[in-house]
Scaffold this active site. Structure first.
Site, PDB file in Angstrom:
ATOM      1  N   HIS A   1       0.828  -1.210   0.000  1.00 36.43           N
ATOM      2  CA  HIS A   1       0.000   0.000   0.000  1.00 36.43           C
ATOM      3  C   HIS A   1       0.864   1.263   0.000  1.00 36.43           C
ATOM      4  O   HIS A   1       0.504   2.283   0.593  1.00 36.43           O
ATOM      5  CB  HIS A   1      -0.955   0.005   1.200  1.00 36.43           C
TER       6      HIS A   1
ATOM      7  N   ASP B   1      -0.586  -5.672   5.577  1.00 33.95           N
ATOM      8  CA  ASP B   1      -1.641  -6.449   4.915  1.00 33.95           C
ATOM      9  C   ASP B   1      -1.493  -6.417   3.394  1.00 33.95           C
ATOM     10  O   ASP B   1      -0.912  -5.492   2.829  1.00 33.95           O
ATOM     11  CB  ASP B   1      -3.011  -5.908   5.302  1.00 33.95           C
ATOM     12  N   GLU B   2      -2.032  -7.444   2.764  1.00 35.69           N
ATOM     13  CA  GLU B   2      -2.252  -7.511   1.310  1.00 35.69           C
ATOM     14  C   GLU B   2      -0.989  -7.230   0.496  1.00 35.69           C
ATOM     15  O   GLU B   2      -1.063  -6.734  -0.625  1.00 35.69           O
ATOM     16  CB  GLU B   2      -3.373  -6.542   0.908  1.00 35.69           C
ATOM     17  N   VAL B   3       0.163  -7.586   1.019  1.00 39.94           N
ATOM     18  CA  VAL B   3       1.421  -7.322   0.313  1.00 39.94           C
ATOM     19  C   VAL B   3       1.464  -8.076  -1.013  1.00 39.94           C
ATOM     20  O   VAL B   3       2.013  -7.587  -2.006  1.00 39.94           O
ATOM     21  CB  VAL B   3       2.617  -7.698   1.210  1.00 39.94           C
TER      22      VAL B   3
END
Length: 524
Positions: A249, A305-307
């Site tokens: 992100h 998160d969500e790498v």
């Protein structure tokens, strides 16, 4: 005959529930214990305030009394009718209120308890009838304390920026509902929203754009505005926790300083910070030092998160492959954890705890310095892993605590998950015990928070529509014990709060009359 009997029984139970709710104090969240006494306290400008202790809370009562009730409450030495706020050793947390015809007494062990006693009194007064120009408060005895330590709301301002006044309005309502933690998501792919003196382009370049317009003028909070919001929240017993998202992100940050980019994917360009450059760690450590100074909470959320959405360049990068070999890491998840653990060490050196989404539940982080946020409701094993590894855990599953999700089936512009959405009743009825938490693990559950992600929240109308009144249901989930909760009673008490929203020109969702405020259209 059987149908008539069943109907009569159902009617009796409904009447019983309604009767029960009508003798509850008009407070959200519902207090732990209460008793209705005979008589009433008539409140007008002749009532005096006696502050034996807790002057800050007394001043807050004066300010809010004038703002919400339009009654000046002056401090007096020996008034004939009075409100007093005092310290007591008879309780360890929470507050006690006793309302009698000539006196209201608020007692608490500490400032936090005194503040919540003031809030309950304000709510009772706001709901009370007016007789001959005086607020007629029923006489109550109330003793109360919170169920959970962590009672939070997260606001994402990377995708759309709302500004200081809207944030202050949210903090006012958090205080009104005894919520105490404001998790502020200030950085993400669409925009970087916090001024960093050492790296000014993070705000001036990284702050350009939003979810729907990549060329929108830069918007961000100056450090003076950050300090003001932290101060304002502190007055309301609210801790502000910033989130500086990494290693994913990171698109907005990488627009400003591309030399620290670890690449991305076609859909998520420049999504990651580079995990194998020492300069990346030095750069981000300097950023976090400034953030630490601005936020006295000694807690910083680092995302985590969500790498995998945008680390597709890592397996092709010689520096990353060398890192994997040198450190003996297990694939790209190992790289992700390595990055996170190094940045967590930076926070520990500054006497901060590290906070992270549940992707980090399996990382090697110290138990006493780490808080994990379980958000993936479809991955209950991550909650189990966090607790098994001994991490303090905040509960915020998408269903029902992502407030950008739809509130009813015919709404169109929010999100669903496999057809599921987050109506008011689902928020209210949530219980952590339903997820099989072992008795010995329950002390690790710090509490619950709701998250307002803003992909579809492009203006204040949508903000209001999604937040209110679900924030009131959240409050009762995190404060009130299950034994005193009643959804029927909650909805009865909610009516007064909808009138308050109306007076404050909040575009709320009305669960009694859903078409009162039509769902605001999302226009990206």
């Amino acid at each position: 005959m059987i149908k008539n009997y069943l109907f009569s029984a159902l009617f009796f139970l409904l009447t019983l529930d309604l009767a029960f709710s009508q003798v509850q104090p008009e407070i959200i969240p519902m207090p732990a214990s209460y008793k209705l006494l005979e008589g009433e306290f008539l409140w007008d400008h002749q009532v005096g305030l006696v502050m034996n202790d807790f002057s800050a809370q007394g001043n807050y009562l004066q300010q809010e009394d004038l703002r919400l009730l339009a009654i000046p409450l002056s401090e007096m030495e020996s008034p004939s009718k009075k409100i007093s706020i005092s310290q007591t050793n008879s309780i360890s947390q929470g507050y006690k209120i006793r309302i009698q015809s000539e006196e209201i007494v608020i007692e608490a062990a500490n400032e936090e308890g005194a503040f919540y006693g003031v809030i309950s009194l304000l709510q009772l007064a706001h709901a009370a009838k007016v007789k001959s120009g005086k607020i007629a408060l029923p006489n109550w005895e109330i003793q109360d304390k919170p169920r959970y330590e962590w009672r939070g709301v997260m606001l994402d301002e990377s995708r759309y920026f709302f500004g200081m006044e809207k944030v202050k309005q949210l903090l006012d309502h958090m205080a009104y509902y005894k919520l105490n933690t404001f998790h502020w998501h200030l950085t993400d792919a669409p925009g970087w929203r916090i001024d960093i003196k050492g790296f000014p382009k993070l705000a001036t370049v990284g702050g350009i754009g939003n979810q729907s317009d990549p060329n929108a003028p830069a918007t961000y909070y100056t450090q003076e505005e950050i300090k003001e919001i932290v101060r304002y929240a502190s007055e309301r017993m609210i801790t502000v926790i910033p989130e500086i998202d990494m290693p994913g992100h990171a698109t907005a940050a990488n627009r400003a300083y591309p030399e620290h980019s670890g690449g991305g994917s076609e859909r998520y360009p420049d999504f990651t910070f580079h995990p194998a450059k020492e300069t990346t760690y030095g750069y981000l450590s300097k950023v976090l030092r400034e953030v630490d100074v601005l936020f006295p909470s000694n807690m910083i959320h680092l995302g985590g998160d969500e790498v995998s959405f945008g680390n597709q360049m890592w397996p092709k990068d010689p520096k990353v492959l060398d890192l994997v070999k040198r450190e003996g890491l297990e694939g790209m998840k190992g790289v992700e954890d390595y990055f996170f653990e190094r940045m967590a060490d930076t926070l520990f050196q500054m006497n901060n705890k590290v906070l992270a989404w549940d992707e980090m539940a399996g990382a090697s982080l110290p138990k006493d310095k780490t808080i994990i946020f379980w958000w993936r409701h479809d991955k209950k094993e991550q909650l189990g892993l966090s607790l098994q590894n001994g991490y303090s855990t905040v509960i915020c599953p998408r269903i029902p605590f992502y407030f950008d999700f739809l509130q009813q089936e015919d709404h169109k512009y929010g999100r669903k998950w496999a057809g599921a959405f987050a109506p008011l009743a689902a928020v209210y009825d949530f219980e952590v015990d339903d997820f099989g938490v072992k008795p010995e693990e329950k002390p690790l559950i710090l509490g619950i928070q709701a998250n307002l992600w803003t992909e579809t929240v492009h203006n204040e109308q949508r903000f209001d529509f999604l937040m209110y009144p679900r924030i009131a249901a959240l409050a009762e989930v995190v404060w009130s014990e299950k034994a005193v909760k009643s959804y029927v009673g909650f909805k009865n008490r909610l009516s007064v709060h909808l009138e308050k929203y109306k007076a404050e020109k909040i575009y709320y969702f009305d669960p009694f009359e859903p078409d009162h405020h039509p769902e605001p259209v999302y226009e990206p």
